[in-house]
Scaffold this active site. Sequence first.
Site, mmCIF file in Angstrom:
data_model
loop_
_atom_site.group_PDB
_atom_site.id
_atom_site.type_symbol
_atom_site.label_atom_id
_atom_site.label_comp_id
_atom_site.label_asym_id
_atom_site.label_seq_id
_atom_site.Cartn_x
_atom_site.Cartn_y
_atom_site.Cartn_z
ATOM 1 N N HIS A 1 0.819 -1.218 0.000
ATOM 2 C CA HIS A 1 0.000 0.000 0.000
ATOM 3 C C HIS A 1 0.853 1.268 0.000
ATOM 4 O O HIS A 1 0.522 2.246 -0.666
ATOM 5 C CB HIS A 1 -0.988 -0.023 1.184
ATOM 6 C CG HIS A 1 -2.051 -1.078 1.018
ATOM 7 N ND1 HIS A 1 -2.261 -2.095 1.915
ATOM 8 C CD2 HIS A 1 -2.925 -1.296 0.007
ATOM 9 C CE1 HIS A 1 -3.228 -2.883 1.481
ATOM 10 N NE2 HIS A 1 -3.657 -2.423 0.332
ATOM 11 N N ASP B 1 -9.984 -3.659 0.691
ATOM 12 C CA ASP B 1 -9.511 -3.899 2.061
ATOM 13 C C ASP B 1 -9.282 -2.598 2.831
ATOM 14 O O ASP B 1 -9.105 -2.608 4.045
ATOM 15 C CB ASP B 1 -8.218 -4.739 2.043
ATOM 16 C CG ASP B 1 -7.174 -4.136 1.129
ATOM 17 O OD1 ASP B 1 -6.691 -3.032 1.407
ATOM 18 O OD2 ASP B 1 -6.840 -4.771 0.104
ATOM 19 N N ASP C 1 -18.853 -0.539 -10.598
ATOM 20 C CA ASP C 1 -17.873 -1.017 -11.574
ATOM 21 C C ASP C 1 -16.858 0.095 -11.909
ATOM 22 O O ASP C 1 -17.228 1.129 -12.483
ATOM 23 C CB ASP C 1 -18.662 -1.442 -12.827
ATOM 24 C CG ASP C 1 -17.751 -1.979 -13.917
ATOM 25 O OD1 ASP C 1 -16.521 -2.013 -13.708
ATOM 26 O OD2 ASP C 1 -18.276 -2.355 -14.973
ATOM 27 N N GLY C 2 -15.603 -0.151 -11.574
ATOM 28 C CA GLY C 2 -14.559 0.847 -11.804
ATOM 29 C C GLY C 2 -14.348 1.149 -13.282
ATOM 30 O O GLY C 2 -13.995 2.274 -13.651
ATOM 31 N N ASP D 1 -6.101 -0.344 -7.602
ATOM 32 C CA ASP D 1 -5.684 -1.324 -6.598
ATOM 33 C C ASP D 1 -6.518 -2.576 -6.812
ATOM 34 O O ASP D 1 -7.423 -2.890 -6.046
ATOM 35 C CB ASP D 1 -5.907 -0.740 -5.195
ATOM 36 C CG ASP D 1 -5.418 -1.690 -4.114
ATOM 37 O OD1 ASP D 1 -4.691 -2.646 -4.439
ATOM 38 O OD2 ASP D 1 -5.784 -1.481 -2.945
ATOM 39 N N ASP E 1 -5.124 -9.527 -10.000
ATOM 40 C CA ASP E 1 -4.291 -9.787 -11.175
ATOM 41 C C ASP E 1 -5.149 -9.658 -12.439
ATOM 42 O O ASP E 1 -6.356 -9.901 -12.392
ATOM 43 C CB ASP E 1 -3.721 -11.213 -11.098
ATOM 44 C CG ASP E 1 -2.899 -11.397 -9.836
ATOM 45 O OD1 ASP E 1 -1.975 -10.604 -9.618
ATOM 46 O OD2 ASP E 1 -3.217 -12.317 -9.058
HETATM 47 N N1 SPD Z 1 -1.115 -11.027 -7.043
HETATM 48 C C1 SPD Z 1 -1.881 -10.158 -6.263
HETATM 49 C C2 SPD Z 1 -2.021 -8.785 -6.799
HETATM 50 C C3 SPD Z 1 -3.036 -8.074 -5.996
HETATM 51 C C4 SPD Z 1 -2.918 -6.624 -5.986
HETATM 52 N N2 SPD Z 1 -3.940 -5.972 -5.229
HETATM 53 C C5 SPD Z 1 -3.962 -6.257 -3.870
HETATM 54 C C6 SPD Z 1 -4.977 -5.478 -3.142
HETATM 55 C C7 SPD Z 1 -4.441 -4.956 -1.858
HETATM 56 N N3 SPD Z 1 -5.129 -3.802 -1.441
#
Ligand code: SPD
Length: 280
Positions: free
Chosen positions: A61, A85, A136-137, A155, A158
């Site tokens: 973060h 999160d 929806d972003g 954020d 994958d």
């Molecule tokens: N391989 C995991 C990639 C995830 C990236 N985002 C994570 C969210 C955390 N806030």
Amino acid sequence: MSFWYDETFEDKIRFGIKSRTLLSKQSEFQKIDILDTDLFGRTLALDEKYMTSEKDEFYYHEMLVHPPMTTAKRIERALVIGGGDGGAVRELLRYPEVKKVVMVEIDGQVIEACRELLPAIGTAWNDPRLEVIVGDGVDYAKNALVEPFDVVLLDGCDPIGPAEGLFNIDFYKGCRRLLGEGGVFALQSESPVVFLETFLKILKNLKSIFKTVHPYFGPVPIYITGSWSWTYATDSAHPFIIDEKRMSRIEKTCKYYNRDIHRAAFALPTYIRKAIDQIS
Ligand code: SPD
């Protein structure tokens, strides 16, 4: 009961942590697991991919948020797409200059689960400057009629399956549309070790839209290989033109990020520099 919770990728690699289940449910969009572990505290996994953990979330973060926030021209308005999160908005809201943070997360059940079981990560949910939109972003980036943002962050998960749309050119164009002058877009851009192709595709797409695109690197212990990347994209800022006042304040609050990490993170390993030269 403890068990190995394994993240796998294409039946080629796996990373596991001995875990105990606190919550496991299927939402409209994905499987949501919150687990308790001895080494990483509580973790969040979506569709069996680790997203974050209490013990290592700061690497991710802080690196997603602070390089753009210490270098954008202004930082009054910020947007997070994803981030259910609450870790990214928490870091944004550390800046007193920030007047408004909008978070657009598609899965309300992720927010609910994290608010209940990961309160140590999402410590800023009640900040009056935060507006949470469950939606929806991709649609928001394309269509929202709002004042421009100074910083836009992706954020997300994958770029496989449901999150794929968050990595394509049209989505990036939408993010650029939402940025004001001097604004910065940043996103996680995968592991340059095992997902080099994906990493390069993200860069190539961003380079077709933004004038300046710089990947940067750092560790995220619970992500496969532990070696991660983010990318900084802008038309009118630069990652090395740092606002000294913001930097000197924020580096005191961080566990990983500081001015030396900022500079070092943008250094390109030789094999990556060569690979980027080939796509440019
Ligand atoms: N391989 C995991 C990639 C995830 C990236 N985002 C994570 C969210 C955390 N806030």
